[in-house]
Structure formats: structure tokens, C-alpha cells
Design an enzyme around this catalytic site. Structure first.
Site, PDB file in Angstrom:
ATOM      1  N   LYS A 127       4.201   1.226   9.378  1.00  0.00           N
ATOM      2  CA  LYS A 127       4.587   2.366   8.786  1.00  0.00           C
ATOM      3  C   LYS A 127       3.812   3.627   9.327  1.00  0.00           C
ATOM      4  CE  LYS A 127       2.744   0.124   4.952  1.00  0.00           C
ATOM      5  NZ  LYS A 127       2.309  -0.138   3.602  1.00  0.00           N
ATOM      6  N   ARG A 179       4.859 -13.047   9.857  1.00  0.00           N
ATOM      7  CA  ARG A 179       5.290 -11.735   9.752  1.00  0.00           C
ATOM      8  C   ARG A 179       6.630 -11.687  10.545  1.00  0.00           C
ATOM      9  NH1 ARG A 179       1.768  -7.478   8.255  1.00  0.00           N
ATOM     10  NH2 ARG A 179       2.723  -5.735   8.908  1.00  0.00           N
ATOM     11  N   GLU A 192       0.741  -1.187   0.139  1.00  0.00           N
ATOM     12  CA  GLU A 192      -0.048   0.044  -0.034  1.00  0.00           C
ATOM     13  C   GLU A 192       0.819   1.201   0.257  1.00  0.00           C
ATOM     14  OE1 GLU A 192      -3.671   2.098   2.723  1.00  0.00           O
ATOM     15  OE2 GLU A 192      -2.721   0.246   3.244  1.00  0.00           O
TER      16      GLU A 192
HETATM   17  P1  ATP Z   1       2.666  -1.798   7.700  1.00  0.00           P
HETATM   18  O1  ATP Z   1       1.902  -2.591   9.022  1.00  0.00           O
HETATM   19  O2  ATP Z   1       4.126  -1.879   8.261  1.00  0.00           O
HETATM   20  O3  ATP Z   1       2.211  -0.596   7.306  1.00  0.00           O
HETATM   21  P2  ATP Z   1       1.499  -3.476   6.003  1.00  0.00           P
HETATM   22  O4  ATP Z   1       1.196  -5.099   5.968  1.00  0.00           O
HETATM   23  O5  ATP Z   1       0.125  -2.737   6.031  1.00  0.00           O
HETATM   24  O6  ATP Z   1       2.566  -3.164   6.944  1.00  0.00           O
HETATM   25  P3  ATP Z   1       1.568  -3.422   3.006  1.00  0.00           P
HETATM   26  O7  ATP Z   1       2.112  -2.207   2.218  1.00  0.00           O
HETATM   27  O8  ATP Z   1       0.122  -3.737   2.908  1.00  0.00           O
HETATM   28  O9  ATP Z   1       2.020  -3.093   4.619  1.00  0.00           O
HETATM   29  O10 ATP Z   1       2.610  -4.597   2.917  1.00  0.00           O
HETATM   30  C1  ATP Z   1       2.645  -5.320   1.699  1.00  0.00           C
HETATM   31  C2  ATP Z   1       3.044  -6.721   1.684  1.00  0.00           C
HETATM   32  O11 ATP Z   1       4.210  -6.760   2.666  1.00  0.00           O
HETATM   33  C3  ATP Z   1       2.030  -7.426   2.352  1.00  0.00           C
HETATM   34  O12 ATP Z   1       1.667  -8.684   1.767  1.00  0.00           O
HETATM   35  C4  ATP Z   1       2.262  -7.614   3.752  1.00  0.00           C
HETATM   36  O13 ATP Z   1       1.888  -8.945   4.107  1.00  0.00           O
HETATM   37  C5  ATP Z   1       3.720  -7.738   3.566  1.00  0.00           C
HETATM   38  N1  ATP Z   1       4.546  -7.354   4.955  1.00  0.00           N
HETATM   39  C6  ATP Z   1       4.316  -6.310   5.704  1.00  0.00           C
HETATM   40  N2  ATP Z   1       5.025  -6.247   6.743  1.00  0.00           N
HETATM   41  C7  ATP Z   1       5.532  -7.469   6.916  1.00  0.00           C
HETATM   42  C8  ATP Z   1       6.408  -8.072   7.780  1.00  0.00           C
HETATM   43  N3  ATP Z   1       6.790  -7.445   9.047  1.00  0.00           N
HETATM   44  N4  ATP Z   1       6.923  -9.344   7.751  1.00  0.00           N
HETATM   45  C9  ATP Z   1       6.260  -9.828   6.534  1.00  0.00           C
HETATM   46  N5  ATP Z   1       5.666  -9.409   5.684  1.00  0.00           N
HETATM   47  C10 ATP Z   1       5.290  -8.307   5.759  1.00  0.00           C
HETATM   48 MG    MG Z   2      -1.471  -2.522   4.825  1.00  0.00          MG
END
Ligand code: ATP
Ligand code: MG
Length: 554
Positions: free
Chosen positions: A269, A259, A34
Site C-alpha cells: 500500500k 503471501r 489496516e
Molecule cells: P501491504 O504491505 O500491502 O500494506 P499489509 O499486510 O500491511 O499489506 P493489511 O491491511 O495489514 O496489509 O492486510 C490485511 C491482511 O491481508 C493481513 O492478514 C495480511 O497478511 C493479508 N495480506 C496482505 N497482503 C497480502 C498478500 N500479498 N498476499 C496474501 N495476503 C496478504
Molecule cells: Mg500492515
């Protein structure tokens, strides 16, 4: 040694086999960030899994901006995300997509669901809906659940046309209010939001929810395996429900993995952004940040991050990895690849009283003892040098074998010197250390073979280059600052950055370019800062110390 396959690859193997779901197909994955912030080390793990799986199977991986949320997405993030992924060595060719490009199709599928009696426009307020879906009581049916299909079709069209304000209505999937899985209790699949979107502007005032949009995005792109993190596990039945109930050919499969968490930092983020807004760090690329751009600026290499992600494996249980392991992976890579140099971080003058004034000589010093092909460089030597303040003690502590009056040390690759005396200023600080050198020890070995316990590094004062050096410590004082019951901002380490001006470097570093990395002997690995360093004004970030226990002192 054959590596044992991770569970995702085991599943894929079965599905590719004759009779399997994907028999005869190419494996096709996607990475769907995102664009509401920069990528961090947790994303590196997802990249490793998404792009890595495609690579292992000779398949494809799309890069898709999951921009279905109009409130906080931004083009700046899109460009930064691309840069970071390229830096890690992954590529998507022309398969770069925006989820927002599918809004029209998604709308069409929503209409299809309404027509099939599988979705309805609901007018409950968010609070009423929360209660009735069973957050606090047994689930109850919305009074709008059985409204005629025609009425829902009409209202949904008017939602799109902008007739209603935010929150007034939603489109809900009609699934199963009695389900043990909360996600299946008639989830909202469209909501009204009048905020402009970073790409579609004001064209849309209704936006699809993630659980509805994501399976459609995957199916449209022909994704075979939608790999995502564990928090989506309980959403999988809804993911499947969507692809089964719309007329789309591809039926992608969602598989969840654990994760990655890492100690002494946070990986959300939202939380990272809050630290920037509070001025705790200078930006997304502050070298203390766990973001990929922060790590890059700090001196991390793609290989170190790749190794870190790969070695953590693919699991089904979330885990928190020690930050020290990430540092270990960097040290290991730079030990092999970084050139050595002599740099004195906190200098004090050393004068060799019996070395002729005005004389200079040069020593050939190896650039990397791990790699002969890295060659040697000339390092000059003269009567006045700089050494580290901590390499001298007027009154030595027990087991201190470096310089103190009467003791001998080896100056790395040069000569043996013996400490004779020191000068101090009015406050008692040592300003000059006086030594004599052993002429017969050129290269650092005494002719009589006597034992010299310590070797210290030095820089020729006659042509030393000044630099600013930024030393870093953990950003947080506790291992897990974001445990649910505490406020992570209470654990900020006030001493995570120490700026030292007036470090002295050997002359060969004069033309260091941003991102050049070195091992400063006996201290650590350093990287010229991308924003602030230039020839004439060098700024180095400490990427990682040589010792695990290294703590910058103030
Ligand atoms: P955040 O909580 O840091 O904002 P998010 O999951 O909302 O992270 P996205 O931009 O939606 O961030 O993530 C893109 C991809 O990265 C998704 O498939 C998500 O599952 C994966 N991802 C994000 N954070 C992690 C993590 N700590 N470990 C493994 N995969 C991750
Ligand atoms: Mg997200």
C-alpha cells in the site's frame, strides 16, 4: 473430483476432531485490514483464505479494521475496504469491528502483565533499545527491567495521562533477552504517540503494538484460527505468549500462509500510495493499479479474481505469480459471459462502390457464440463502413491475408468484399479503401464455395457511435520491480496507457452503462469506465486483450 485439502484445512480438521483443540466449536476467522490504503489483489488471496475457510466449515468470519496506528488511518479507506469485500461476494453480517474499540481492554491487559511482573516501563531511547536488544551486539538488559512493579504501574498510568512526550518511554513485555527469536527479547508493547486517531481522537496518547494488540483482538472476538501471512511466523511465539499470560478465555491459534506476489506490479500500500502521489497513476482506482477497485474499473469480474486466488492455492512458501495468469482467468470468465460487439479502434473508411447508395440492411449476429441463450442482435450495414487501419495494406507483407488491392476478405457475418483501390492524403496516409462486394455472399459465405482466408470486423459508418478507448500495458517494465536492491519507480512503463479518441462502435452500444463489459471482436474485452463513461460520451477500458501477446501500439 475430490480436491485435496490445503494445509490449513488439514490442521482445522484435526482440531475439530474429537479430542482436538476446537472439538465442538464453530470455526471463527477474521480478516484484519489496516485502513491505511485500498485492498489489492494480494488481499484477495487473504480474503479467499479467511472468508473461504469460514464458509467451508460453516463458520464465521469477522471483518476487523486493524486501526491501532494513529498516524495514517482514514475513514475513506474503511468504506472502500467494505465495498471491495462485498464486491467479491463476502459478507460479515453484523460482525464488523474496530481494533480501536478494544483500547480500554488492551490497556487493562497491559496493567495485568505489569502486575504479574511480566511487563515494565522502559526509558531507553529507541537507539539504545535497538542496540541492547541485540541488533548489533549480544543482547543486554535494560536498566529499567527490574524496576518495582508499583513504579511501572505509576509510570504507565502517567504515560496514558499524557505526561510524557513521544518516544520518552515504552511499555515492554518481560520475556527472554537471550531468545534466539528477536521478537521475544522484551518487545515493546505500548508506545507514546500524541497524534490524533481517526476514531478515538485525542483520547489516547499511548498505542499498543501490533504483536500485543492482535492476539487480544482475536481472543476478544472468539477467533479460533487467526490466519495471516508468512511474515508473522516468527511473531507467533509472542502471539502465544500474550494469550497465555493474560486472563482471557479464548486461546486463538495463528497459522501463517504464503503471501501472493504478482509480476509487473507492486503490492504494498505504501508503494502504491507513492505512485499516486507522484502522479504516475490517477488514483487508487486507476485501471492499471493492482487494487481491487482498479481491477474492477478495468473490467475484472469477482469470478475471475476468485478463480485466480483459488487456483494459486495455499502454500507455505511465498511465490510470484505471472500477471498473465490473472489475465487468463479474466479472459476465461468473459469468454463465457461477455456479449460480443463490433468496435473499430483505429478506424479507416471502407466504401463498397457497387453497393447502392442509400440502401441499408440488417444482419442478425450472435451475442455470444459460447452461450446460445445470449441470443442475437441486429447490426446494420450500408455502403460506407469503418474497418481497422491494420486490416488493410496497400503493399501486403508476406502471409498477410487481409485487405490489399485484388484480395477478398469476409466482413464478419455480412458479405465478401474485394479490395479495388485506396485513396491517400498528402502525407500518404490511407483515407478511404474502395471495395466491391459479392451480392451472392450474404451472411459471409460465397455461393461457389471459394476459400476466403480472412474475416474482419466492421462498423456501419452511417450510425456508428464514437468512443474513447483506453488501452493498457504493464505498469512496470520488469517482472519484479520491488526486489530489495532496486527502486521500483525506476521501472515505470511510460507507455502503460494509450488513449484513443474516435473509435467507432456498432450502434447497439449506444446506451452502454458504466461497468458493462463486451468482447470487441478480434481485439479484446472492454469495460465501460465507471467514472468517465456515459451515453453520449462513451469511454471503454481494455480489460484484457484476446491475445496473450497483445501490445497496444502508440
Ligand atoms: P501491504 O504491505 O500491502 O500494506 P499489509 O499486510 O500491511 O499489506 P493489511 O491491511 O495489514 O496489509 O492486510 C490485511 C491482511 O491481508 C493481513 O492478514 C495480511 O497478511 C493479508 N495480506 C496482505 N497482503 C497480502 C498478500 N500479498 N498476499 C496474501 N495476503 C496478504
Ligand atoms: Mg500492515
Amino acid at each position: 473430483m475430490a480436491e485435496s485439502k490445503n494445509f490449513i484445512h488439514q490442521i482445522i480438521d484435526e482440531e475439530l476432531a474429537e479430542g482436538g483443540r476446537c472439538y465442538g466449536q464453530k470455526v471463527h476467522t477474521r480478516f484484519p485490514p489496516e485502513p491505511n490504503g485500498y485492498l489489492h489483489i494480494g488481499h484477495a488471496k487473504a480474503l479467499e483464505i479467511d472468508f473461504g475457510t469460514a464458509e467451508v466449515y460453516g463458520g464465521l468470519c469477522n471483518l476487523r479494521m486493524d486501526d491501532t496506528n494513529p498516524t495514517k488511518e482514514d475513514e475513506e479507506y474503511v468504506e472502500a475496504i467494505k465495498e471491495d469485500i462485498h464486491w467479491l461476494g463476502h459478507d460479515w453480517d453484523d460482525r464488523f469491528f474496530y481494533a480501536s474499540d478494544y483500547f480500554e481492554q488492551m490497556y487493562g491487559y497491559a496493567v495485568e502483565l505489569i502486575k504479574k511482573g511480566l511487563a515494565y516501563v522502559c526509558e531507553l531511547t529507541p537507539e539504545q533499545m535497538k542496540d541492547m536488544r541485540g541488533d548489533t551486539q549480544t543482547p543486554a538488559q535494560s536498566p529499567y527491567r527490574d524496576r518495582p512493579i508499583e513504579e511501572s504501574l505509576d509510570l504507565f498510568a502517567r504515560m496514558r495521562a499524557g505526561e510524557f512526550e513521544d518516544g520518552k518511554m515504552t511499555l515492554r513485555a518481560k520475556i527472554d533477552l537471550a531468545s534466539g527469536n528477536f521478537n521475544m527479547r522484551d518487545p515493546v508493547i505500548y508506545r507514546i504517540n500524541h497524534l490524533p486517531h481517526h476514531r478515538t481522537g485525542t483520547k489516547w496518547v499511548i498505542y499498543p503494538m501490533y504483536d500485543f494488540a492482535h492476539p487480544i483482538e482475536d481472543a476478544i472476538e472468539g477467533i479460533t484460527h487467526s490466519l495471516c501471512s508468512l511474515e508473522f511466523e516468527s511473531h507467533r511465539p509472542l502471539y502465544n505468549w500474550v494469550v497465555e499470560n493474560i486472563s482471557i478465555e479464548t486461546k486463538p491459534r495463528q497459522i501463517e500462509f504464503a503471501r501472493l506476489g504478482i509480476t509487473h506490479t507492486v503490492l504494498s500500500k505504501r508503494k502504491l500510495r507513492a505512485m499516486i502521489e507522484a502522479g504516475i497513476v490517477s488514483g487508487w482506482d486507476d485501471p492499471r493499479m493492482p487494487t481491487l477497485c482498479g481491477l474492477r474499473r478495468r473490467g475484472y469480474t469477482p469470478a475471475s479474481i476468485h478463480n485466480f486466488s483459488a487456483r494459486n492455492g495455499v502454500a507455505k512458501v511465498n511465490s510470484v505469480v505471472d500477471f498473465a495468469f490473472l489475465e487468463y482467468c479474466l479472459r476465461e470468465d468473459l469468454n463465457e459471459h461477455a456479449k460480443r460487439a463490433m468496435a473499430v479502434i483505429r478506424p479507416v473508411k471502407l466504401v463498397i462502390d457497387n453497393y447502392p447508395d442509400g440502401q441499408t440492411e440488417e444482419f442478425d449476429i450472435e451475442n455470444n457464440p459460447q452461450d446460445e441463450s445470449a441470443g442475437t442482435r441486429k447490426v446494420s450495414f450500408s455502403r460506407e463502413l469503418y474497418i481497422e487501419q491494420e486490416d488493410f495494406m496497400e503493399v501486403p507483407a508476406p502471409k498477410y491475408f487481409r485487405l490489399f488491392p485484388g484480395n477478398e476478405v469476409r466482413l464478419k457475418s455480412a458479405y465478401i468484399v474485394k479490395c479495388e483501390s485506396c485513396e491517400k492524403d498528402a502525407d500518404g496516409n490511407v483515407t478511404v479503401i474502395h471495395c466491391t462486394y459479392d451480392k451472392d455472399s450474404r451472411g459471409g459465405n460465397p455461393a461457389d464455395g471459394r476459400k476466403i482466408k480472412s474475416t474482419i470486423h466492421w462498423v456501419d459508418a452511417s450510425n456508428a457511435v464514437d468512443a474513447e478507448v483506453r488501452l493498457y500495458d504493464r505498469l512496470f517494465t520488469t517482472e519484479q520491480p520491488d526486489l530489495a536492491d532496486c527502486n521500483y519507480l525506476d521501472f515505470i512503463n511510460p507507455n502503460s496507457l494509450t488513449v484513443i479518441t474516435g473509435a467507432k462502435l456498432e450502434k447497439s452500444l449506444e446506451n452502454t452503462q458504466p461497468q458493462d463489459r463486451f468482447q470487441f471482436l478480434r481485439t479484446g474485452y472492454f469495460c465501460a469506465d465507471t467514472k468517465d463513461s456515459k451515453p453520449g460520451h462513451l469511454v471503454f477500458n481494455m480489460a484484457v486483450s484476446l491475445k496473450d501477446s497483445y501490445k497496444p501500439e502508440n
